[in-house]
Scaffold this active site. Structure first.
Site, PDB file in Angstrom:
ATOM      1  CD  GLN A  46      -2.661   1.045   2.696  1.00 34.45           C
ATOM      2  OE1 GLN A  46      -3.371   0.035   2.869  1.00 34.45           O
ATOM      3  NE2 GLN A  46      -2.613   2.046   3.564  1.00 34.45           N
ATOM      4  CG  ASN A  48      -0.419   4.942   3.509  1.00 36.77           C
ATOM      5  OD1 ASN A  48      -1.343   4.420   2.890  1.00 36.77           O
ATOM      6  ND2 ASN A  48       0.072   4.420   4.622  1.00 36.77           N
ATOM      7  NE  ARG A  59      -0.555  14.715   8.648  1.00 35.97           N
ATOM      8  CZ  ARG A  59      -1.791  14.532   8.159  1.00 35.97           C
ATOM      9  NH1 ARG A  59      -2.434  13.390   8.388  1.00 35.97           N
ATOM     10  NH2 ARG A  59      -2.388  15.469   7.459  1.00 35.97           N
ATOM     11  CG  HIS A  62       0.079   7.538  14.419  1.00 31.71           C
ATOM     12  ND1 HIS A  62      -0.399   8.324  13.392  1.00 31.71           N
ATOM     13  CD2 HIS A  62      -0.311   8.152  15.561  1.00 31.71           C
ATOM     14  CE1 HIS A  62      -1.052   9.346  13.903  1.00 31.71           C
ATOM     15  NE2 HIS A  62      -1.019   9.278  15.221  1.00 31.71           N
ATOM     16  CE  LYS A  72       3.877   3.038   9.594  1.00 33.79           C
ATOM     17  NZ  LYS A  72       3.534   3.827  10.789  1.00 33.79           N
ATOM     18  CG  HIS A 119       6.610   7.146  11.084  1.00 35.52           C
ATOM     19  ND1 HIS A 119       5.664   7.554  10.172  1.00 35.52           N
ATOM     20  CD2 HIS A 119       7.731   7.877  10.818  1.00 35.52           C
ATOM     21  CE1 HIS A 119       6.195   8.475   9.377  1.00 35.52           C
ATOM     22  NE2 HIS A 119       7.448   8.686   9.744  1.00 35.52           N
ATOM     23  CE1 TYR A 132       2.489   8.371   5.182  1.00 34.64           C
ATOM     24  CE2 TYR A 132       2.451   6.153   6.042  1.00 34.64           C
ATOM     25  CZ  TYR A 132       1.925   7.418   5.996  1.00 34.64           C
ATOM     26  OH  TYR A 132       0.831   7.745   6.761  1.00 34.64           O
ATOM     27  CG  ASP A 173      -2.018  11.923  16.799  1.00 41.32           C
ATOM     28  OD1 ASP A 173      -1.484  12.349  15.768  1.00 41.32           O
ATOM     29  OD2 ASP A 173      -2.314  10.712  16.967  1.00 41.32           O
TER      30      ASP A 173
HETATM   31  C1  LIG Z   1      -3.046   5.465   8.105  1.00 47.83           C
HETATM   32  C2  LIG Z   1      -4.344   5.315   7.353  1.00 47.83           C
HETATM   33  C3  LIG Z   1      -5.451   6.098   7.657  1.00 47.83           C
HETATM   34  N1  LIG Z   1      -6.601   5.934   6.943  1.00 47.83           N
HETATM   35  C4  LIG Z   1      -7.729   6.809   7.283  1.00 47.83           C
HETATM   36  C5  LIG Z   1      -8.165   6.758   8.734  1.00 47.83           C
HETATM   37  C6  LIG Z   1      -8.649   8.167   9.007  1.00 47.83           C
HETATM   38  O1  LIG Z   1     -10.020   8.275   8.656  1.00 47.83           O
HETATM   39  C7  LIG Z   1      -7.839   9.035   8.063  1.00 47.83           C
HETATM   40  C8  LIG Z   1      -6.692   9.763   8.753  1.00 47.83           C
HETATM   41  O2  LIG Z   1      -5.974   8.784   9.484  1.00 47.83           O
HETATM   42  P1  LIG Z   1      -4.935   9.243  10.570  1.00 47.83           P
HETATM   43  O3  LIG Z   1      -5.473  10.419  11.352  1.00 47.83           O
HETATM   44  O4  LIG Z   1      -4.502   8.019  11.336  1.00 47.83           O
HETATM   45  O5  LIG Z   1      -3.745   9.782   9.661  1.00 47.83           O
HETATM   46  P2  LIG Z   1      -2.277  10.170  10.185  1.00 47.83           P
HETATM   47  O6  LIG Z   1      -2.360  10.918  11.485  1.00 47.83           O
HETATM   48  O7  LIG Z   1      -1.570  10.773   9.046  1.00 47.83           O
HETATM   49  O8  LIG Z   1      -1.655   8.752  10.520  1.00 47.83           O
HETATM   50  C9  LIG Z   1      -0.491   8.288   9.894  1.00 47.83           C
HETATM   51  O9  LIG Z   1       0.565   9.050  10.431  1.00 47.83           O
HETATM   52  C10 LIG Z   1       1.724   8.415  10.863  1.00 47.83           C
HETATM   53  C11 LIG Z   1       2.862   9.380  10.624  1.00 47.83           C
HETATM   54  C12 LIG Z   1       1.986   7.076  10.334  1.00 47.83           C
HETATM   55  O10 LIG Z   1       3.134   6.633  10.224  1.00 47.83           O
HETATM   56  C13 LIG Z   1       0.859   6.206  10.010  1.00 47.83           C
HETATM   57  O11 LIG Z   1       0.997   5.683   8.707  1.00 47.83           O
HETATM   58  C14 LIG Z   1      -0.467   6.808  10.139  1.00 47.83           C
HETATM   59  O12 LIG Z   1      -0.909   6.522  11.455  1.00 47.83           O
HETATM   60  O13 LIG Z   1      -7.312   8.145   7.065  1.00 47.83           O
HETATM   61  C15 LIG Z   1      -6.725   5.011   5.927  1.00 47.83           C
HETATM   62  O14 LIG Z   1      -7.794   4.876   5.295  1.00 47.83           O
HETATM   63  N2  LIG Z   1      -5.651   4.217   5.624  1.00 47.83           N
HETATM   64  C16 LIG Z   1      -4.456   4.332   6.293  1.00 47.83           C
HETATM   65  O15 LIG Z   1      -3.489   3.600   5.963  1.00 47.83           O
END
Ligand SMILES: Cc1cn([C@H]2C[C@H](O)[C@@H](COP(=O)(O)OP(=O)(O)O[C@H]3O[C@H](C)C(=O)[C@H](O)[C@H]3O)O2)c(=O)[nH]c1=O
Length: 193
Positions: A46, A48, A59, A62, A72, A119, A132, A173
């Protein structure tokens, strides 16, 4: 492509070879062959891509718990970030040790983070894009987070150096637990490459 070991086993800084000419530049950003030659076998499944509008967005930290933990390969394709990886594998000789690397549109550096690590990144410009690859699909049920300023990990985000008073956090967070109260289930196996 230059692959540099860090003081944490299994965590690498990767610098792609950039071919410049009168039009601009070209680079290979991922090569399974090059990683295999280093003895690193990863099947990414996948890609991202996230956009953060404002400087000071943080961010993380996680992770995805086992059995959905993710390797990653991260790069910053617009702006600048301070990227952080922390070893969360109980029993690891580098448990709770963290690495901070500036990944930027200009330096084109990438970080390869193995499974079992947390991360996170801090944007140090506006309009940041981070892309990533991961080797395990997203699993909400296994998604975990740790407070960015956990005193037991004591990450130096250099907020003052970057002129950031308070980081911008997601609601998730803001509520993240400290590591000691989290459901993180990583255990060091001792056979990591
Ligand atoms: C990670 C991810 C999220 N989502 C959806 C879930 C939420 O509705 C939305 C935002 O997710 P989140 O707030 O967790 O996004 P980040 O805060 O950027 O999280 C990421 O940030 C840090 C830096 C990381 O290393 C991780 O890959 C990941 O946790 O995207 C998806 O549909 N697929 C995914 O793979």
């Amino acid at each position: 492509m230059k692959i540099t070991k860090t003081e944490i086993k299994g965590l690498y800084i990767i610098e792609p070879t950039v071919y410049g000419d009168n039009r601009g530049w070209f680079m290979e950003t991922y090569s399974k062959k090059v990683l295999n030659e280093m003895g690193i076998e990863i099947d990414f499944v996948q890609d991202n891509h996230s956009y953060s509008a404002n400087k000071g967005t943080l961010r993380g930290i996680h992770f995805q718990n086992n059995p959905k933990s993710q390797t990653k390969l991260i790069r910053c394709t617009k702006g600048k970030i301070l990227d952080i990886a922390v070893d969360l594998r109980k029993g690891s000789p580098t448990y709770k040790k963290w690495i901070a690397v500036e990944l930027t549109e200009e330096n084109k550096k990438m970080l390869l983070i193995p499974k079992g690590f947390g991360h996170g990144f801090l944007t140090i410009t506006d309009n940041v894009e981070v892309q990533y690859k991961v080797d395990e699909y997203y699993s909400k049920e296994h998604d975990g987070s740790i407070k960015y300023n956990d005193p037991e990990i004591n990450i130096n985000w250099n907020l003052e150096k970057y002129g950031i008073k308070e980081p911008i956090l997601s609601e998730k967070d803001k509520k993240a637990p400290y590591l000691k109260n989290s459901d993180c289930n990583f255990k060091y196996q001792g056979d990591e490459k």
